[in-house]
Write an enzyme that holds these catalytic residues in place. Structure first.
Site, mmCIF file in Angstrom:
data_model
loop_
_atom_site.group_PDB
_atom_site.id
_atom_site.type_symbol
_atom_site.label_atom_id
_atom_site.label_comp_id
_atom_site.label_asym_id
_atom_site.label_seq_id
_atom_site.Cartn_x
_atom_site.Cartn_y
_atom_site.Cartn_z
ATOM 1 N N LYS A 154 0.227 -1.246 0.127
ATOM 2 C CA LYS A 154 -0.116 0.308 0.070
ATOM 3 C C LYS A 154 1.235 1.181 0.036
ATOM 4 O O LYS A 154 1.606 1.231 0.930
ATOM 5 C CB LYS A 154 -0.608 0.039 1.139
ATOM 6 C CG LYS A 154 -1.682 0.851 1.500
ATOM 7 C CD LYS A 154 -3.128 1.030 2.266
ATOM 8 C CE LYS A 154 -2.183 1.573 3.702
ATOM 9 N NZ LYS A 154 -1.680 3.327 3.785
ATOM 10 N N ASP A 214 -3.881 4.605 -1.679
ATOM 11 C CA ASP A 214 -4.835 4.517 -0.863
ATOM 12 C C ASP A 214 -4.726 5.959 -0.845
ATOM 13 O O ASP A 214 -3.811 7.098 0.524
ATOM 14 C CB ASP A 214 -3.842 4.282 0.483
ATOM 15 C CG ASP A 214 -5.263 4.841 1.544
ATOM 16 O OD1 ASP A 214 -6.041 4.670 1.845
ATOM 17 O OD2 ASP A 214 -4.401 4.441 2.813
ATOM 18 N N LYS A 226 -7.450 8.764 -1.304
ATOM 19 C CA LYS A 226 -8.978 8.498 -0.454
ATOM 20 C C LYS A 226 -9.335 9.905 -1.283
ATOM 21 O O LYS A 226 -9.780 11.285 -0.561
ATOM 22 C CB LYS A 226 -8.771 8.622 1.155
ATOM 23 C CG LYS A 226 -8.166 7.532 1.396
ATOM 24 C CD LYS A 226 -8.205 8.198 3.665
ATOM 25 C CE LYS A 226 -7.236 6.891 4.161
ATOM 26 N NZ LYS A 226 -5.584 6.038 3.329
ATOM 27 N N ASP A 272 -13.776 15.017 -3.639
ATOM 28 C CA ASP A 272 -13.769 15.951 -4.019
ATOM 29 C C ASP A 272 -15.416 16.068 -5.206
ATOM 30 O O ASP A 272 -15.678 15.222 -5.108
ATOM 31 C CB ASP A 272 -12.522 16.612 -5.333
ATOM 32 C CG ASP A 272 -12.222 18.221 -5.343
ATOM 33 O OD1 ASP A 272 -12.878 18.821 -5.110
ATOM 34 O OD2 ASP A 272 -11.227 18.328 -4.438
ATOM 35 N N ILE A 273 -15.113 17.141 -6.254
ATOM 36 C CA ILE A 273 -16.058 16.906 -6.858
ATOM 37 C C ILE A 273 -16.041 15.964 -7.933
ATOM 38 O O ILE A 273 -14.871 15.842 -8.188
ATOM 39 C CB ILE A 273 -16.220 18.682 -8.082
ATOM 40 C CG1 ILE A 273 -15.555 19.156 -8.768
ATOM 41 C CG2 ILE A 273 -16.690 19.364 -6.343
ATOM 42 C CD1 ILE A 273 -15.551 19.913 -9.363
ATOM 43 N N THR A 302 -13.066 16.628 -11.070
ATOM 44 C CA THR A 302 -11.603 16.882 -9.710
ATOM 45 C C THR A 302 -11.498 15.038 -9.877
ATOM 46 O O THR A 302 -10.521 15.014 -10.090
ATOM 47 C CB THR A 302 -12.318 17.462 -8.622
ATOM 48 O OG1 THR A 302 -12.507 18.970 -8.955
ATOM 49 C CG2 THR A 302 -10.773 17.135 -8.626
ATOM 50 N N THR A 307 -10.752 3.824 11.147
ATOM 51 C CA THR A 307 -10.252 3.219 11.428
ATOM 52 C C THR A 307 -9.511 3.553 13.254
ATOM 53 O O THR A 307 -9.742 3.858 14.037
ATOM 54 C CB THR A 307 -8.972 1.964 11.692
ATOM 55 O OG1 THR A 307 -7.977 2.424 10.659
ATOM 56 C CG2 THR A 307 -10.659 1.436 10.714
ATOM 57 N N GLN A 352 -4.896 3.762 16.502
ATOM 58 C CA GLN A 352 -6.349 2.875 16.143
ATOM 59 C C GLN A 352 -7.176 2.498 16.489
ATOM 60 O O GLN A 352 -6.293 2.427 18.356
ATOM 61 C CB GLN A 352 -5.464 1.717 14.717
ATOM 62 C CG GLN A 352 -4.323 1.612 13.794
ATOM 63 C CD GLN A 352 -5.308 2.124 12.960
ATOM 64 O OE1 GLN A 352 -6.068 2.770 12.702
ATOM 65 N NE2 GLN A 352 -4.794 2.521 11.593
ATOM 66 N N GLY A 385 0.790 -2.884 8.877
ATOM 67 C CA GLY A 385 1.530 -1.696 9.382
ATOM 68 C C GLY A 385 2.818 -2.092 9.232
ATOM 69 O O GLY A 385 3.686 -2.715 9.649
ATOM 70 N N ARG A 386 2.887 -0.776 11.426
ATOM 71 C CA ARG A 386 4.016 -0.599 11.546
ATOM 72 C C ARG A 386 4.181 -2.321 12.778
ATOM 73 O O ARG A 386 4.896 -2.339 12.664
ATOM 74 C CB ARG A 386 3.022 0.089 13.129
ATOM 75 C CG ARG A 386 3.294 1.458 12.223
ATOM 76 C CD ARG A 386 2.973 2.592 13.214
ATOM 77 N NE ARG A 386 2.037 3.034 13.215
ATOM 78 C CZ ARG A 386 0.964 3.576 13.716
ATOM 79 N NH1 ARG A 386 0.763 4.187 13.834
ATOM 80 N NH2 ARG A 386 -0.299 3.239 12.970
#
Length: 245
Positions: free
Chosen positions: A39, A66, A68, A71-72, A75, A130, A201, A221-222
């Site tokens: 990701k 990722d 996210k 917008d309109i 766009t 999350t 999280q 991830g971590r």
């Protein structure tokens, strides 16, 4: 057991939440034989630039981009075209952007992929982050329903807009499945093995529990990238997943 381990690997997405392309590629080198996808989020994309996606694809790995988008509709559609051209395998938008925005993104992605002669990336929508707990959801964001109800509503809206699935906490997998069916893709961040710390999280679950609930992919991830031996941490999670497959 070997087949289960292979399937478990394909369900694991590692978040490359690092600051440079070199650091990301170093992690990929260490983990590519154990991880099904990587990701690229805002941290890496905004510092390393769009070229990092191309470099990862050249390294032979699958990429969940990722960013996210929110917008309109026009766009977001134009941005989605650009992300498709980079070669991402999955891109996402915010469900809160509404049906017109989500539909515009999905249509733009499929049109661009067809023009380039390549398979279209899957387009999914983010529901409720999350990091949001019930108190923040109601008193800061102003929603009167509970988180599960809103996630289910947004997931259904996402499906109706023609998208492939959603990003949601593992705590909401069951309600999404009831609302959207078994063929709807659910990607779950907020995955924390019992031996790791939760960090920022809030709505979390262990890898095995999330897979048991019906998650399609797990984003970690971590608990992997923050370890002295990321490959060993990834293998520990894969073994845990294989035991419930």
């Amino acid at each position: 057991m070997e087949n289960k381990l292979k399937l478990a690997k394909e369900k694991l997405i590692v978040a490359l939440d690092v600051d440079t392309g070199e650091a990301a590629l170093d992690l990929v080198k260490k983990l590519s034989t154990q991880v099904g996808m990587f990701k690229v989020g805002m941290q890496l994309f905004y510092q390393a630039g769009p070229d990092i996606v191309k470099r990862l694809k050249e390294a032979g790995v699958r990429v969940f981009l990722d960013l996210k988008l929110h917008d309109i509709p026009n766009t977001v559609a134009q941005a989605a075209r650009g992300l498709t051209a980079l070669g991402a395998d999955i891109i996402n938008v915010h469900a809160a952007g509404g049906t017109a925005m989500m539909r515009a993104a999905a249509e733009a992605v499929r049109e661009q992929a067809a023009a380039l002669g390549r398979p279209a990336p899957r387009v999914i929508a983010v529901t409720v982050l999350t990091s949001i707990d019930p108190t923040a959801f109601q008193y800061e964001l102003g929603f009167t329903c509970d988180i599960q109800r809103k996630v289910a509503d947004w997931a259904l809206l996402t499906r109706q807009a023609g998208l492939d699935g959603v990003v949601a906490s593992p705590r909401e997998i069951a309600v999404i499945r009831r609302a959207c069916g078994e063929d709807f893709l659910i990607i779950t961040p907020g995955i924390r093995p019992a031996w790791s710390v939760a960090g920022d999280q809030k709505r979390i679950m262990t890898p095995a529990a999330a897979l048991g609930q019906g998650a399609g992919y797990l984003v970690v991830g971590r608990p992997i990238t923050g370890q002295a031996d990321p490959a060993a941490a990834a293998q520990k999670i894969i073994t845990e997943l294989a035991e419930v497959l």
